[in-house]
Design a protein around this motif. Structure first.
Motif, mmCIF file in Angstrom:
data_model
loop_
_atom_site.group_PDB
_atom_site.id
_atom_site.type_symbol
_atom_site.label_atom_id
_atom_site.label_comp_id
_atom_site.label_asym_id
_atom_site.label_seq_id
_atom_site.Cartn_x
_atom_site.Cartn_y
_atom_site.Cartn_z
ATOM 1 N N ALA A 279 0.821 -1.215 0.000
ATOM 2 C CA ALA A 279 0.000 0.000 0.000
ATOM 3 C C ALA A 279 0.854 1.264 0.000
ATOM 4 C CB ALA A 279 -0.941 -0.011 1.201
ATOM 5 N N ALA A 280 1.952 1.270 0.776
ATOM 6 C CA ALA A 280 2.786 2.472 0.877
ATOM 7 C C ALA A 280 3.406 2.829 -0.466
ATOM 8 C CB ALA A 280 3.880 2.252 1.920
ATOM 9 N N ALA A 281 3.872 1.805 -1.201
ATOM 10 C CA ALA A 281 4.464 2.071 -2.515
ATOM 11 C C ALA A 281 3.410 2.555 -3.500
ATOM 12 C CB ALA A 281 5.141 0.805 -3.046
ATOM 13 N N ALA A 282 2.225 1.949 -3.470
ATOM 14 C CA ALA A 282 1.158 2.353 -4.385
ATOM 15 C C ALA A 282 0.732 3.795 -4.140
ATOM 16 C CB ALA A 282 -0.031 1.413 -4.239
ATOM 17 N N VAL A 283 0.731 4.205 -2.878
ATOM 18 C CA VAL A 283 0.343 5.581 -2.547
ATOM 19 C C VAL A 283 1.336 6.568 -3.152
ATOM 20 C CG1 VAL A 283 0.127 7.248 -0.668
ATOM 21 C CG2 VAL A 283 -0.957 5.015 -0.472
ATOM 22 N N VAL A 284 2.635 6.287 -3.014
ATOM 23 C CA VAL A 284 3.642 7.203 -3.563
ATOM 24 C C VAL A 284 3.576 7.215 -5.088
ATOM 25 C CG1 VAL A 284 6.108 7.707 -3.737
ATOM 26 C CG2 VAL A 284 5.162 6.903 -1.571
ATOM 27 N N LYS A 285 3.477 6.041 -5.698
ATOM 28 C CA LYS A 285 3.405 5.983 -7.161
ATOM 29 C C LYS A 285 2.158 6.678 -7.696
ATOM 30 C CE LYS A 285 5.933 1.605 -7.669
ATOM 31 N NZ LYS A 285 5.824 0.179 -8.071
ATOM 32 N N GLY A 286 1.088 6.677 -6.905
ATOM 33 C CA GLY A 286 -0.146 7.314 -7.344
ATOM 34 C C GLY A 286 -0.216 8.792 -7.051
ATOM 35 N N ASP A 287 0.799 9.326 -6.361
ATOM 36 C CA ASP A 287 0.826 10.742 -6.003
ATOM 37 C C ASP A 287 1.096 11.597 -7.237
ATOM 38 O OD1 ASP A 287 1.945 13.357 -4.975
ATOM 39 O OD2 ASP A 287 1.526 12.372 -3.062
ATOM 40 N N ARG A 289 2.793 14.112 -7.589
ATOM 41 C CA ARG A 289 4.179 14.570 -7.704
ATOM 42 C C ARG A 289 4.990 13.710 -8.673
ATOM 43 N NH1 ARG A 289 6.253 14.175 -1.840
ATOM 44 N NH2 ARG A 289 4.825 12.395 -1.901
ATOM 45 N N MET A 290 4.562 12.460 -8.862
ATOM 46 C CA MET A 290 5.280 11.583 -9.778
ATOM 47 C C MET A 290 5.258 12.116 -11.202
ATOM 48 S SD MET A 290 6.758 9.127 -8.188
ATOM 49 C CE MET A 290 7.225 8.193 -9.634
ATOM 50 N N SER A 469 -6.418 7.200 -7.697
ATOM 51 C CA SER A 469 -5.282 7.994 -7.233
ATOM 52 C C SER A 469 -5.156 9.237 -8.112
ATOM 53 C CB SER A 469 -3.993 7.171 -7.334
ATOM 54 O OG SER A 469 -3.647 6.975 -8.698
ATOM 55 N N PRO A 470 -4.416 10.248 -7.648
ATOM 56 C CA PRO A 470 -4.207 11.435 -8.497
ATOM 57 C C PRO A 470 -3.632 11.093 -9.871
ATOM 58 C CG PRO A 470 -3.570 11.937 -6.250
ATOM 59 C CD PRO A 470 -3.891 10.476 -6.280
ATOM 60 N N MET A 471 -2.702 10.132 -9.932
ATOM 61 C CA MET A 471 -2.121 9.767 -11.223
ATOM 62 C C MET A 471 -3.148 9.059 -12.109
ATOM 63 S SD MET A 471 0.903 10.976 -11.472
ATOM 64 C CE MET A 471 1.739 10.069 -12.762
#
Length: 684
Positions: A279-287, A289-290, A469-471
């Motif tokens: 979940a933590a990785a998916a959250v960052v990848k979906g941010d 900012r990517m 997610s945002p992305m």
């Protein structure tokens, strides 16, 4: 004794009109089937296109035996659009799913989307909209069996709730989702008929009809802007294949056959997804900012020229110095156009610089010369060195497997911990061997758009949007940059770690920040007792949302039962199957195999989500993770505590439970051996 004339019976007259309308529809279909196009097409390509269009028209004119041709009637006080002179006689229109006309071209049924049909949904005693009488029809197995009148212009007649309308809303269902053209409410109709130019976001709790509103808006837009949308295309995006299968018959029932359906994963399927993120990785990848990390990584491939370009043409040599090439490259970078478009423009810019030198020397080169110079070997070599091609999948693979490359382009954007979270533990050899996760495919889609612009459609409907997610929002937004969108969702039903926090934020990521946000709070599908019970969770999962207020006169069946064994869950299913309609057994995903064994042992046949219920098999076993968007007449919800505990955090678990509790249209039994979540006990 005289025999009564059947023509004096209003129901007989309406049945006769239905019979004549069906005959007229058959004639319309036969007219299309008899068309001979052999002498009207210039070539085989035109013939193929015209044949396909005729086939689609024939399908659209199908008479579905259990789908009434019309469901209402409007008697106008005056003819629409005519001068309202005293004594002028109004017209009568039958409102249905599609237009039907007789042999003379006179309308027998008016399409529900036509302007003249709008008062069927909007007229009221306070604002009759020039309607003298609104008549609703009731059907049984396709046969017209009842009617109900409202005399809107008669002040002496009190307004009353339509019994037929209530019956249609509460009618048991077997099979896929049906259209709601006969039951659209004024606040829903306002959204359905909103224009193509603007985007709309519909926040709606369970049973408010937001999915149906979105689908009917597509049907309306196709009616009002058919030529434009035929060129640009329309798309309905749902959360999963089961949901899309559930809704796929709504638009064809309205005569619309060309609307495509997909999930977000379908849209970004540049690589095969075989892995799964924590979940933590998916959250960052979906941010969001990517997107900037990817933009930096793509543009990093551009290097400033250090050598001149020497173009040889015949006996002449033309030299473009490095500093001039650098000016050209920087100008293209400053324009911030797509990487691929800039790469295609670069050789033409270099060629133009050569042509300027040719003109100064007295030559008169034309466009053909410029194209030839742009294809020159030296120019091609310079472009490859300065602006090399970029493979989006290889770029993302490098970002996720090369710590230094990621650190360079994520500096000041992602923290070191966030970078470590998304880096793969082991290096990957190639794009094909990588175990891509769903969030990785979205990153590749973003990178692909940075290289080459994504094709835009005329209109996109995005359902269950709260889980994106945002992305993912950006991926959907790329599909409607030049078109509009209808966004449907419920913030309280967000069940992903990256679930939408506000529609304002989501619409910004979608690129539709100016979209109008509408809220539906009247519940037509979920019974009063069920939605009241489920709404106990709202303060804990979405404190700012207005609870859904059921407008159903029938409170529905609701019961919470302690259980000691799975056989009692099966018994609850058997009890509900004695009623008419569909039954869903919803359970935490881990509990599904155990309940499947119990159902099999009891000799009770069941289906999985996405499989169509029939009159003989009306029970569906549904993992809680797939329940969103689905509806059943009756639901057995197994072990609420297990549904909550299956999620990574309590808030997400309570949201999953809220979704599961609100899938019932007529009745709900909650069975549990473990204690109920305390949030459900409050207020009992």
């Amino acid at each position: 004794m005289s025999v009564p004339d059947p023509s004096d019976d209003p129901l007989s007259r309406e049945r006769a009109h239905l019979t004549h309308s069906r005959a007229a529809l058959r004639s319309m279909r036969e007219d299309v089937e008899s068309l001979d196009i052999r002498d009207v097409t210039a070539n085989w390509v035109n013939a193929e296109v015209l044949t396909r269009q005729i086939d689609e028209r024939i399908k659209a004119l199908a008479d579905l035996s259990h789908t009434p041709l019309f469901f209402g009637r409007l008697d106008y006080l005056h003819s629409p659009g005519a001068d309202r002179a005293e004594g002028a006689e109004g017209e009568r229109f039958y409102i249905g799913r599609r237009h039907v006309h007789d042999a003379d071209g006179d309308p027998m049924v008016i399409d529900w989307r036509a302007p003249v049909s709008q008062p069927f949904y909007r007229a009221s005693k306070k604002n009759p909209l020039d309607i003298a009488l609104r008549r609703r029809f009731g059907y049984t197995a396709g046969d017209l069996t009842a009617y109900e009148d409202e005399h809107l212009s008669d002040p002496s007649e009190a307004a009353a709730t339509s019994k037929l309308l209530q019956q249609e809303i509460e009618r048991p269902r077997v099979g896929p989702m049906r259209d709601i053209v006969a039951t659209i409410q004024p606040e829903q109709d306002e959204i359905v008929r909103s224009g193509l130019g603007g985007s709309v976001c519909v926040q709606g709790g369970p049973g408010t009809g937001k999915t149906a509103v979105g689908l009917h808006r597509v049907a309306y837009l196709l009616y009002a802007h058919r030529d434009r949308l035929a060129r640009t295309g329309t798309l309905v995006i749902g959360p999963n294949a089961s949901f899309l299968h559930y809704i796929e018959q709504v638009l064809p029932a309205l005569g619309e056959l060309e609307v495509k359906q997909a999930t977000v994963d379908d849209l970004v399927a540049h690589v095969e997804v075989r892995g799964r993120d924590e979940a933590a990785a998916a959250v960052v990848k979906g941010d969001a900012r990517m997107a900037e990390v990817l933009r930096r990584a793509v543009r990093s491939h551009v290097t400033m020229p250090t050598e001149p370009v020497m173009v040889v043409r015949g006996s002449r040599r033309w030299r473009v110095p490095a500093y001039e090439l650098e000016v050209i490259v920087r100008e293209l970078l400053d324009r911030d156009i797509r990487y691929g478009a800039a790469r295609e423009a670069l050789p033409q810019r270099i060629a133009h610089a050569v042509l300027v030198q040719m003109e100064r020397s007295g030559e008169a080169p034309d466009d053909r010369v410029q194209d030839a110079v742009a294809r020159n070997t030296a120019v091609k070599a310079a472009v490859k060195a300065v602006w090399p091609p970029v493979d989006p999948a290889k770029l993302v693979l490098r970002l996720l497997s090369d710590a230094d490359f990621l650190a360079t382009h994520a500096e000041g954007i992602l923290t070191e911990d966030e970078q470590k979270t998304i880096l793969w533990a082991r290096p990957v050899r190639s794009v094909k061997s990588a175990k891509w996760a769903a969030a990785d495919a979205v990153l590749i889609d973003e990178a692909t758009d940075l290289v080459q612009r994504t094709h835009s459609l005329g209109h996109v409907v995005l359902d269950e949007a709260q889980d994106l997610s945002p992305m993912q929002y950006r991926a959907v937004g790329r599909r409607c940059t030049t078109g509009s969108a209808t966004v449907l969702g419920d913030l309280a039903q967000g069940t992903t770690p990256w679930a939408t926090r506000s529609w304002e934020e989501a619409l910004t990521h979608l690129g539709k920040g100016d979209a109008v946000v509408e809220e539906l709070t009247a519940g037509f599908r979920v019974p009063t007792d069920v939605i009241t019970y489920a709404s106990r969770l709202l303060p804990h999962i979405a404190p700012g949302l207005t609870p859904v207020a059921s407008v159903r006169e029938n409170p529905g069946f609701f019961e919470v039962r302690p259980a000691t064994a799975d056989t009692e869950v099966v018994a609850a299913c058997e009890e509900l199957l004695r009623n008419e309609g569909s039954v869903g057994l919803i359970a935490a995903d881990a509990r599904v195999p155990l309940l499947a064994e119990a159902l099999t042992a009891a000799g009770l046949p069941y289906l999985g989500p996405g499989e169509e219920t029939t009159l003989t098999t009306r029970l569906t076993l549904v993992p809680a993770s797939l329940a969103k968007g689905l509806e059943y007449d009756y639901v057995v919800l197994d072990e609420p505590r297990a549904v909550v505990d299956a999620e990574p955090d309590e808030r997400t678990g309570l949201r999953r439970l809220y979704v599961s509790l609100t899938r019932a249209v007529s009745g709900l039994i909650v069975t549990h051996t473990a204690p109920l979540p305390p949030q459900l006990s409050q207020g009992r």
